[in-house]
Design a protein around this motif. Structure first.
Motif, PDB file in Angstrom:
ATOM      1  N   ASP A   7      32.244 -34.586 -20.154  1.00 53.85           N
ATOM      2  CA  ASP A   7      31.947 -35.857 -20.486  1.00 53.85           C
ATOM      3  C   ASP A   7      32.996 -36.824 -19.762  1.00 53.85           C
ATOM      4  O   ASP A   7      32.874 -37.982 -18.957  1.00 53.85           O
ATOM      5  CB  ASP A   7      31.687 -36.286 -21.556  1.00 53.85           C
ATOM      6  CG  ASP A   7      30.590 -35.900 -22.162  1.00 53.85           C
ATOM      7  OD1 ASP A   7      30.463 -35.693 -23.604  1.00 53.85           O
ATOM      8  OD2 ASP A   7      29.788 -35.460 -21.632  1.00 53.85           O
ATOM      9  N   ALA A   8      34.160 -36.461 -19.816  1.00 58.37           N
ATOM     10  CA  ALA A   8      35.475 -37.015 -19.639  1.00 58.37           C
ATOM     11  C   ALA A   8      35.271 -37.194 -18.142  1.00 58.37           C
ATOM     12  O   ALA A   8      35.703 -38.111 -17.261  1.00 58.37           O
ATOM     13  CB  ALA A   8      36.817 -36.340 -19.813  1.00 58.37           C
ATOM     14  N   ASN A   9      34.772 -36.141 -17.284  1.00 53.70           N
ATOM     15  CA  ASN A   9      34.930 -36.120 -15.846  1.00 53.70           C
ATOM     16  C   ASN A   9      34.057 -37.244 -15.441  1.00 53.70           C
ATOM     17  O   ASN A   9      34.131 -37.851 -14.321  1.00 53.70           O
ATOM     18  CB  ASN A   9      34.345 -34.887 -15.288  1.00 53.70           C
ATOM     19  CG  ASN A   9      35.605 -33.698 -15.328  1.00 53.70           C
ATOM     20  OD1 ASN A   9      37.008 -34.341 -15.040  1.00 53.70           O
ATOM     21  ND2 ASN A   9      35.504 -32.383 -15.302  1.00 53.70           N
ATOM     22  N   ILE A  11      33.063 -39.883 -16.868  1.00 56.99           N
ATOM     23  CA  ILE A  11      33.749 -41.201 -16.825  1.00 56.99           C
ATOM     24  C   ILE A  11      34.640 -41.549 -15.861  1.00 56.99           C
ATOM     25  O   ILE A  11      34.711 -42.460 -15.245  1.00 56.99           O
ATOM     26  CB  ILE A  11      34.656 -41.511 -18.220  1.00 56.99           C
ATOM     27  CG1 ILE A  11      33.756 -41.233 -19.455  1.00 56.99           C
ATOM     28  CG2 ILE A  11      35.299 -42.802 -18.498  1.00 56.99           C
ATOM     29  CD1 ILE A  11      34.391 -40.874 -20.694  1.00 56.99           C
ATOM     30  N   ASN A  14      32.848 -42.441 -12.738  1.00 57.73           N
ATOM     31  CA  ASN A  14      32.284 -44.263 -12.867  1.00 57.73           C
ATOM     32  C   ASN A  14      33.353 -44.878 -12.927  1.00 57.73           C
ATOM     33  O   ASN A  14      33.123 -46.207 -12.297  1.00 57.73           O
ATOM     34  CB  ASN A  14      31.424 -43.955 -14.051  1.00 57.73           C
ATOM     35  CG  ASN A  14      30.096 -43.297 -13.952  1.00 57.73           C
ATOM     36  OD1 ASN A  14      29.623 -43.212 -12.866  1.00 57.73           O
ATOM     37  ND2 ASN A  14      29.705 -42.693 -14.992  1.00 57.73           N
ATOM     38  N   ALA A  15      34.576 -44.744 -13.737  1.00 61.38           N
ATOM     39  CA  ALA A  15      35.442 -45.735 -13.821  1.00 61.38           C
ATOM     40  C   ALA A  15      36.384 -45.911 -12.912  1.00 61.38           C
ATOM     41  O   ALA A  15      36.943 -47.089 -12.432  1.00 61.38           O
ATOM     42  CB  ALA A  15      36.337 -45.503 -15.226  1.00 61.38           C
ATOM     43  N   MET A  16      36.562 -45.092 -12.217  1.00 56.22           N
ATOM     44  CA  MET A  16      37.641 -44.789 -11.058  1.00 56.22           C
ATOM     45  C   MET A  16      36.931 -44.654  -9.746  1.00 56.22           C
ATOM     46  O   MET A  16      36.499 -43.465  -9.381  1.00 56.22           O
ATOM     47  CB  MET A  16      38.613 -43.805 -11.251  1.00 56.22           C
ATOM     48  CG  MET A  16      39.543 -43.948 -12.731  1.00 56.22           C
ATOM     49  SD  MET A  16      40.596 -42.542 -12.884  1.00 56.22           S
ATOM     50  CE  MET A  16      40.884 -42.742 -14.550  1.00 56.22           C
ATOM     51  N   LYS A  17      37.106 -45.911  -8.840  1.00 56.77           N
ATOM     52  CA  LYS A  17      36.174 -45.764  -7.691  1.00 56.77           C
ATOM     53  C   LYS A  17      36.507 -45.045  -6.520  1.00 56.77           C
ATOM     54  O   LYS A  17      35.730 -44.676  -5.673  1.00 56.77           O
ATOM     55  CB  LYS A  17      35.808 -47.287  -7.058  1.00 56.77           C
ATOM     56  CG  LYS A  17      37.013 -48.012  -6.777  1.00 56.77           C
ATOM     57  CD  LYS A  17      36.640 -49.506  -6.193  1.00 56.77           C
ATOM     58  CE  LYS A  17      37.796 -50.346  -6.344  1.00 56.77           C
ATOM     59  NZ  LYS A  17      37.373 -51.449  -5.772  1.00 56.77           N
ATOM     60  N   PHE A  18      37.767 -44.449  -6.452  1.00 58.20           N
ATOM     61  CA  PHE A  18      38.291 -43.721  -5.371  1.00 58.20           C
ATOM     62  C   PHE A  18      37.660 -42.276  -5.593  1.00 58.20           C
ATOM     63  O   PHE A  18      37.953 -41.539  -4.617  1.00 58.20           O
ATOM     64  CB  PHE A  18      39.649 -43.749  -5.196  1.00 58.20           C
ATOM     65  CG  PHE A  18      40.620 -43.425  -6.364  1.00 58.20           C
ATOM     66  CD1 PHE A  18      40.793 -42.184  -6.641  1.00 58.20           C
ATOM     67  CD2 PHE A  18      41.220 -44.478  -7.378  1.00 58.20           C
ATOM     68  CE1 PHE A  18      41.380 -41.779  -7.907  1.00 58.20           C
ATOM     69  CE2 PHE A  18      41.970 -43.981  -8.328  1.00 58.20           C
ATOM     70  CZ  PHE A  18      42.276 -42.743  -8.693  1.00 58.20           C
ATOM     71  N   TRP A  20      34.593 -41.538  -5.075  1.00 57.80           N
ATOM     72  CA  TRP A  20      33.631 -41.195  -4.216  1.00 57.80           C
ATOM     73  C   TRP A  20      34.280 -41.558  -2.675  1.00 57.80           C
ATOM     74  O   TRP A  20      35.088 -42.309  -2.611  1.00 57.80           O
ATOM     75  CB  TRP A  20      32.616 -42.378  -4.514  1.00 57.80           C
ATOM     76  CG  TRP A  20      31.679 -42.167  -5.638  1.00 57.80           C
ATOM     77  CD1 TRP A  20      31.684 -43.079  -6.871  1.00 57.80           C
ATOM     78  CD2 TRP A  20      30.845 -41.092  -6.184  1.00 57.80           C
ATOM     79  NE1 TRP A  20      30.777 -42.503  -7.823  1.00 57.80           N
ATOM     80  CE2 TRP A  20      30.337 -41.548  -7.514  1.00 57.80           C
ATOM     81  CE3 TRP A  20      30.740 -39.754  -5.669  1.00 57.80           C
ATOM     82  CZ2 TRP A  20      29.367 -40.444  -7.977  1.00 57.80           C
ATOM     83  CZ3 TRP A  20      29.654 -39.032  -6.297  1.00 57.80           C
ATOM     84  CH2 TRP A  20      29.387 -39.497  -7.500  1.00 57.80           C
ATOM     85  N   ARG A  24      29.569 -42.080   1.014  1.00 54.51           N
ATOM     86  CA  ARG A  24      28.515 -41.974   0.021  1.00 54.51           C
ATOM     87  C   ARG A  24      27.795 -43.194  -0.184  1.00 54.51           C
ATOM     88  O   ARG A  24      26.501 -43.304  -0.205  1.00 54.51           O
ATOM     89  CB  ARG A  24      29.070 -41.355  -1.106  1.00 54.51           C
ATOM     90  CG  ARG A  24      28.053 -40.941  -2.050  1.00 54.51           C
ATOM     91  CD  ARG A  24      28.360 -40.622  -3.409  1.00 54.51           C
ATOM     92  NE  ARG A  24      27.325 -40.669  -4.483  1.00 54.51           N
ATOM     93  CZ  ARG A  24      26.554 -39.642  -4.573  1.00 54.51           C
ATOM     94  NH1 ARG A  24      26.735 -38.280  -4.180  1.00 54.51           N
ATOM     95  NH2 ARG A  24      25.401 -39.709  -5.539  1.00 54.51           N
ATOM     96  N   SER A  25      28.510 -44.453  -0.516  1.00 58.68           N
ATOM     97  CA  SER A  25      28.171 -45.520  -0.762  1.00 58.68           C
ATOM     98  C   SER A  25      27.543 -46.251   0.272  1.00 58.68           C
ATOM     99  O   SER A  25      26.394 -46.990   0.175  1.00 58.68           O
ATOM    100  CB  SER A  25      28.964 -46.411  -1.494  1.00 58.68           C
ATOM    101  OG  SER A  25      29.949 -46.905  -0.444  1.00 58.68           O
TER     102      SER A  25
END
Lengths: 270, 256, 264
Positions: A7-9, A11, A14-18, A20, A24-25
């Protein structure tokens, strides 16, 4: 505890954009647009929607070529552009000095702030019918609406920029014997430039809106007039061509101001 | 004593003075014959006209019609804007999917698509609501997105150290932390929804403040137009002030 | 009894721009006994916070292992609680709400949460401020809330990441004193990261001195001073001796530091 970890992974992702990679985006964005156009093209052919109301990308493309070739496009564009440029220049000429006055003089601010704020918040476009009564249905009433739309964001942001100027810088300048004029030209103007440009950027949007609304309301020529014509004739393809042209114009101009804004902002150490 | 009172309320006193003198000058230039009342009417006539419209129920009817569209449009924009903003703020892929369209929305003057909506929905309330909805959507979406996306990483880490699950982090950290910025988005949305409603009403409606302006403009009845214009300006100020107040209230825990 | 075992621990961070990994800590092995108070000092960039957050399960292990009570750490768990720096309280929750937060996240039974939270607020001396919000409290009070929040979940190991780093020197000393008093009650195993030498000596059974490039353990220094500790000890010859040794270590690192860009 292993559940918590996975679960922590998530988060993390999602929370830390770098986490990705950029590609990809971008890929997803491009794909999303492609799918949109495909759906738009195919849906009328499958009979899912009525093509008369939605048109199709291919038809819009062909209509664009027609518009540029045969629709007197340059004539209409020139009229709309004239309205925009004149109204916007007038707004610039009035709003920056006025904003500067309000930003530097406490009494001017206390006196003028309430009516200015009311007009900044209120939709100035509702003054259009009055402008038409005053100035007629041709260029002048549109110029007035562009002017009214563009002026308030610039005044308000110029004022804010001047007021937020670093008091320490001003004190430092004074300690070197700078007079009010020096402080104004050397400190207040440069340090409020980003804020002024932000006002200009917002004003571009409102100005373009003014031209379109003005011409939709009543006009004999211009891109807004063409919008109305093709709307009532149910020529959705041509209507979309004009709407796209206006969007591209607004986008380009806004981006240019933003570019300038970022450049100016980068002068200042943050 | 007097001076003391003045100092404490300087902003209010000077502001009122300024608004009052605008009214006085407005009345004066007409009474003195400098400007033809046909162009700008006068405060006294606007006031008289407002009383007539109030009594006949016409003003109320127009306000109600505009507010109906306004509430519908803002309500829809709030639901859709927050929903999409939350999704896009939490799932980066959703943001990527929506980004090009939001980009386009930012640069395209929504009103340019007005004739398209008329073709789809006809003249009247549905088109007015659609336009106002699109006007208000962007700031609500954008603010929600940035609030959720820029969730305080220190807080997320603290929550995780106690074993918080993603849903906990979302509900207990990201969402409450975003409330002030979402309300700020709503404040911008209020002004834009109002603009959308009255502008769309200018073009085609059977009631409403914008409609009333357009209607009386054709009959060159300046005083009657002015009544609606003044009401719209007042509505804009009051609604925005309301949201500013709400914003301050939800923002009270922030360290300033 | 050994409670925490760290074996050949290595942690790398991916840097956002390049593909190269940055080695935060490497080759760390350490055993920590139950009830021990460990402080970790070192120049900035030595990876002392990384080490603590790895034990907390908030940073992933690259190689090697951390075990607590013979369980391998691979995420946050109920056996540990972390006291962070100033900014980690939820600003929209009251003192009570913040102390309850950890209990809620760990799914304690609802009926216990309120009473338990109040008990720990009282323990850190904030019972008069139960309904205050963080922005209404001083830095020292906020850190008391942070400590209460961590202790309320009854962890086996208390992890503290420069908890007094944002406080002024005087408050800091008071807080150190109080932390000792609280800790003396049940002597939970504690790890405490700091860059303040006096604080490190005053609190610790052992001081771990870390060096940088890569982050590693330079020395483990046992502090042989009796407990409970008191402020008078700062003046003792023993204390001065420890202080001098630690200072030598840190100055060595400082001297090489200006050559390297800071990596926090």
């Amino acid at each position: 505890m292993s559940v918590v970890q996975s679960d922590a992974n998530k988060i993390n992702a999602n929370a830390m954009k770098f986490d990705w990679p950029v590609s990809r985006s971008t890929t997803i964005s491009v794909l999303s647009v492609v799918i949109f156009f495909l759906a738009w093209q195919i849906a009328p052919e499958l009979g899912l929607v009525n093509g008369r109301f939605t048109s199709q990308p291919s038809k819009v493309y062909l209509a664009a070529i027609e518009v540029f070739r045969t629709d007197n496009f340059l004539f209409h564009a020139r009229i709309s552009l004239t309205e925009f440029v004149l109204g916007f220049s007038l707004a610039l000429a009035v709003s920056v000095p006025l904003g500067a006055l309000l930003g530097t003089s406490r009494y001017a601010r206390l006196l003028l702030d309430p009516p200015l704020m009311a007009l900044y918040i209120a939709p100035t476009l509702i003054l259009l019918p009055i402008m038409v009564i005053w100035l007629g249905i041709d260029l002048p009433s549109k110029i007035a609406v562009v002017f009214l739309g563009a002026i308030f964001p610039i005044i308000v942001n110029t004022m804010a920029g001047m007021r937020e100027a670093d008091a320490q810088l001003i004190r430092a300048a004074r300690s070197f014997g700078a007079n009010r004029f020096d402080v104004f030209t050397r400190i207040l103007i440069p340090s409020s430039l980003p804020s002024i440009l932000m006002g200009v950027r917002l004003a571009v949007g409102r100005g373009v809106l003014g031209v379109v609304v003005g011409e939709l309301y009543v006009s004999q020529a211009g891109v807004g007039h063409q919008l109305m014509t093709y709307g009532s004739a149910m020529r959705i393809d041509r209507l979309l061509v004009y709407a796209l042209i206006i969007s591209i114009f607004g986008y380009t101009l806004t981006s240019l101001v933003r570019l300038l804004e970022n450049r100016v902002r980068n002068w200042r150490p943050q | 004593m007097m001076l003391d009172f003045y100092r404490r309320n300087e902003a209010i006193i000077l502001g009122t003075l300024s608004l009052a003198s605008i009214g006085v000058v407005w009345q004066f230039v007409v009474d003195a014959g400098i400007v033809n009342p046909f162009f700008i009417s006068t405060p006294s006539e606007v006031f008289a006209e407002a009383s007539i419209q109030l009594e006949s129920g016409k003003l109320y009817k127009n306000i109600a019609a505009s507010m109906y569209s306004f509430v519908l449009a803002l309500g829809l924009a709030t639901i859709v804007g927050i929903f999409l903003g939350v999704l896009a703020g939490w799932f980066r892929d959703v943001e990527s999917i929506l980004e090009p369209f939001i980009w386009f929305k930012y640069s395209a003057p929504t009103i340019a698509f007005y004739p398209l909506f008329v073709a789809w929905l006809g003249y009247g309330t549905p088109t007015i609501v659609a336009i106002a909805f699109l006007f208000a959507l962007t700031p609500i979406y954008a603010n929600t997105l940035s609030g959720i996306k820029n969730v305080d990483r220190d807080l997320v880490r603290a929550a995780r150290s106690f074993g918080a699950r993603p849903l906990d982090v979302f509900l207990q950290v990201a969402l409450p932390g975003s409330v002030p910025i979402i309300v700020a988005g709503l404040r911008l949305g209020v002004g834009r929804a109002l603009t959308g409603v009255v502008v769309a009403e200018l073009f085609g409606a059977s009631a409403g403040l914008g409609y009333s302006i357009a209607y009386h403009a054709q009959l060159l009845e300046t005083s009657k137009m002015m009544v609606s214009i003044v009401v719209i300006v007042l509505l804009g100020v009051v609604l925005t002030q309301l949201l500013t107040w709400l914003e301050k209230k939800t923002d009270s825990w922030r360290v300033h | 009894m050994t409670q925490i075992e760290i074996r050949d621990l290595r942690v790398e961070y991916k840097t956002p721009k390049s593909d190269e990994a940055f080695v935060a800590i490497d080759n760390i092995s350490l055993d920590i006994e139950q009830g021990e108070f460990i402080t970790i000092v070192g120049a900035s960039g030595c990876g002392k916070s990384t080490l603590l957050l790895t034990i907390a399960g908030l940073v992933n292990v690259t190689s090697g292992s951390v075990t607590i009570n013979n369980n391998t750490v691979n995420g946050p768990g109920r056996d540990r609680a972390v006291v962070f720096q100033d900014a980690s309280l939820l600003p929209w929750r009251s003192v009570l709400g913040n102390v309850k937060f950890g209990l809620e996240m760990q799914r304690w039974k609802d009926d216990d949460i309120g009473e338990r939270a109040k008990r720990f607020i009282k323990m850190v001396g904030l019972e008069k401020f139960t309904d205050y919000h963080p922005h209404q409290l001083s830095g020292g009070m906020r850190q008391r809330v942070n400590i209460a929040r961590a202790l309320a979940v009854d962890p086996d190991v208390l992890l503290m990441d420069e908890p007094f780093g944002a406080l002024d020197a005087q408050t800091r000393e008071v807080m150190g004193d109080e932390l000792m008093n609280i800790w003396e009650r049940d002597r939970k195993t504690a790890l405490f990261v700091t860059h303040d030498i006096d604080e490190a000596i005053f609190l610790a059974d052992r001081v771990i001195v870390m060096g940088r490039d890569p982050g590693r353990i330079k020395e483990v220094m046992k502090i042989d001073m009796e407990r409970p500790r008191n402020a008078a000890m700062f003046e003792s010859d023993e204390f001065a001796k420890y202080r001098r040794r630690l200072r030598d270590h840190l100055e060595e690192d400082m001297a090489s530091m200006h050559l390297v860009t800071e990596v926090a």
